[in-house]
Design a protein around this motif. Structure first.
Motif, PDB file in Angstrom:
ATOM      1  N   ALA A 144      19.971 -26.954  36.507  1.00 29.46           N
ATOM      2  CA  ALA A 144      19.420 -26.542  35.215  1.00 29.46           C
ATOM      3  C   ALA A 144      19.221 -25.026  35.157  1.00 29.46           C
ATOM      4  N   LEU A 145      18.716 -24.449  36.230  1.00 27.78           N
ATOM      5  CA  LEU A 145      18.501 -23.001  36.252  1.00 27.78           C
ATOM      6  C   LEU A 145      19.828 -22.253  36.193  1.00 27.78           C
ATOM      7  N   TRP A 148      21.135 -22.350  32.690  1.00 28.12           N
ATOM      8  CA  TRP A 148      20.430 -21.402  31.814  1.00 28.12           C
ATOM      9  C   TRP A 148      20.932 -19.979  32.014  1.00 28.12           C
ATOM     10  N   THR A 149      21.209 -19.607  33.257  1.00 25.24           N
ATOM     11  CA  THR A 149      21.723 -18.251  33.491  1.00 25.24           C
ATOM     12  C   THR A 149      23.078 -18.053  32.832  1.00 25.24           C
ATOM     13  N   THR A 151      23.754 -18.585  29.896  1.00 27.81           N
ATOM     14  CA  THR A 151      23.537 -18.105  28.521  1.00 27.81           C
ATOM     15  C   THR A 151      23.101 -16.646  28.473  1.00 27.81           C
TER      16      THR A 151
END
Length: 552
Positions: A144-145, A148-149, A151
């Motif tokens: 998930a992290l 997110w990066t 984006t």
């Protein structure tokens, strides 16, 4: 073109050599004379697989992945395919490869007749459920992290400048930039997916591995659970490390915003995962008490109280002190030796450390001869003073050193024509020659009265074992020293325009050679500290065991 040989020579040759040495070490640990394996040796083997796998999984070289340094001339940027790929591939392949080698390195069946077992072994039958659930959560959070990066935008770095205003000079440190987020997420996401698939394949390998003849059905199942525990703890740490890299990328502020301070909360979470996995100990093999490998014969039990046996045993700690003498002398007694460690001085330190260890071994045999030797006592020579795995490790180490030396000589000839490879070659040869006194002292020593039959041969085997082990560590460490100090020579042979940029003959290092040298240095340390096991002990006969499930 020399660059065309980059992948097969550096990216493949190094891991292949490391894999062969790790395989030899693991085979050496699990091997027990005459009986194959025992619960004790199997337990030691599982421990070494976990330790080596943990060492190979370090992501330290990829912590600043995707970060564009403010001062590009400082080097060390991990922003291109040529730098990102090895920074991620080595830890992942090392971690999974060591655990796979751990399963392959178990010896096969030695009995002439075997019975098959028709039951199907599934991963879930041996999987530690709670640890698997925690590992899945770590993978999901890291994924998930990383997503997110993907984006986040990238931004350029700001170079440091010097502003002069009259008599005042002000120097700005600049600010780091970063590559586009989707590019980083692609690399980290691919690495995480590769780690997940590789973990599942190794779990399948653990579940499908043949039964060990030295263990019964229950212990075989528990051994698979132990292997899965160590694998899951390691890959969970690696997955958390990938998340820390993503958090470090996301935390970097845009220099145009005027923000200079930043923190990485993912680093705290990664440290917590590391501590939890370190504390999550695997179950213990109940049969790994005084098994066949650990149970000395009556002669060695009596010899354990004999002063001669105590003398040989006391040399173990002295060997470590002898190896540390050159380092302590260079740091505290003769500071000039520290400066000499640059360049070929590192090879000199390695040779001196090996010579000190070999001198202690020879002195121990001479002292044993003087204090307890008796011409009338029976002399016996061990049937196998060094295990085949140890001899193979020493031979591979010597071959690796010859190959590294040859490539270094070719590279130096291309650079400036000087034969700077000659001093390391002479130092390695001198260190090997220093082993002759220890061999001869053990061979010619008189027998020791008062020892049980076979104990005198066992004492000789300890010295021979330690000597061969020192030689294997010496050649491996000398190879590491050449790679660490002669990177430009290797770059002159293997450097590629598309990997790491154009070759700079004025550079002091070349990262592939430095990385390979660090790996070989770690392997040399592991070889040097592996304790004496097989040659110093021999079985006292069959040890009663529970009914065993035949190997499948």
């Amino acid at each position: 073109m020399p660059g065309e040989f980059y992948f097969p020579s550096m990216l493949l040759l190094g891991p292949m050599i490391a894999a062969m040495i790790v395989y030899a070490v693991l085979r050496w640990v699990v091997w027990a004379p005459n009986t194959g394996t025992s619960p004790s040796s199997v337990s030691e083997h599982a421990l070494w697989v976990g330790v080596i796998g943990w060492l190979a999984s370090s992501l330290q070289g990829a912590m600043n992945l995707g970060i564009i340094p403010a001062n590009p001339s400082a080097g060390g940027a991990v922003t291109t395919a040529g730098t990102i790929l090895p920074a991620l591939a080595w830890p992942l392949l090392g971690c999974l490869g060591v655990h796979a080698l751990g399963q392959i390195s178990y010896p096969g069946p030695r009995r002439t007749r075997r019975q098959t077992v028709l039951s199907v072994r599934r991963v879930r039958d041996f999987l530690p459920r709670r640890l698997a659930a925690v590992t899945a959560v770590v993978f999901a959070a890291a994924g998930a992290l990383i997503a997110w990066t993907g984006t986040l935008p990238g931004f350029a770095s700001v170079a440091p400048v010097v502003e002069v205003d009259g008599t005042y000079t002000r120097r700005t440190s600049g600010a780091d930039g970063r590559i586009p987020g989707p590019e980083l997420a692609g690399w980290l996401g691919g690495a995480l997916a590769f780690l997940a698939v590789g973990t599942w394949l190794v779990l399948r390998l653990i579940a499908s591995r043949r039964q060990l003849e030295a263990l019964d059905a229950g212990d075989n199942a528990l051994l698979r659970t132990i292997a899965m525990n160590r694998l899951l703890r390691t890959v969970a740490t690696v997955a958390a490390g990938l998340g820390v890299i993503a958090g470090n990328f996301a935390a970097r502020p845009d220099p145009s915003a005027g923000i200079t301070g930043w923190s990485n909360p993912a680093g705290v979470v990664g440290m917590a995962v590391l501590l939890v996995m370190f504390a999550w100990q695997p179950p213990r093999l109940a049969a790994a008490d005084l098994g066949t490998r650990n149970r000395p014969v009556a002669g060695l039990k009596a010899g354990g109280r004999h002063p001669a046996a105590r003398l040989i045993a006391s040399l173990g700690p002295l060997l470590g002190l002898a190896a540390a003498v050159p380092l302590l002398a260079g740091a505290f007694i003769v500071p000039g030796l520290t400066a000499a460690a640059a360049g070929f001085g590192l090879a000199g330190f390695v040779a001196l450390m090996a010579a000190m260890v070999l001198a202690v071994l020879a002195a121990g045999e001479l002292l044993l001869q003087r204090n307890y030797g008796d011409p009338t006592a029976q002399r016996s020579w061990p049937r196998r003073p060094a295990s085949p795995a140890l001899l193979a490790t020493a031979a591979l180490a010597a071959l690796t050193f010859v190959l590294v030396l040859a490539v270094t000589a070719v590279g130096q000839q291309r650079l400036y024509g000087a034969a700077d490879w000659l001093p390391p070659a002479l130092l390695a040869a001198g260190g090997a020659a220093a082993s002759a006194p220890a061999f001869l002292a053990a061979k010619r020593r008189q027998g020791v009265p008062g020892l049980a039959p076979g104990a005198d041969a066992a004492l000789r085997a300890v010295t021979i074992h330690r000597t061969v082990r020192t030689l294997a560590a010496l050649f491996t460490a000398q190879s590491a020293a050449l790679l660490l100090t002669q990177g430009p020579a290797w770059a002159a042979v293997f450097a590629a325009e598309s990997f790491g940029g154009p070759f700079n003959p004025d550079a002091n290092t070349w990262w592939p050679a430095t990385l390979a040298g660090a790996v070989l240095g770690t392997i040399a340390t592991i070889i040097a500290v592996v304790p004496v096991a097989g040659p110093a002990r021999s079985p006292a006969g069959p040890v009663p065991r529970r009914d065993k499930e035949p190997a499948a």
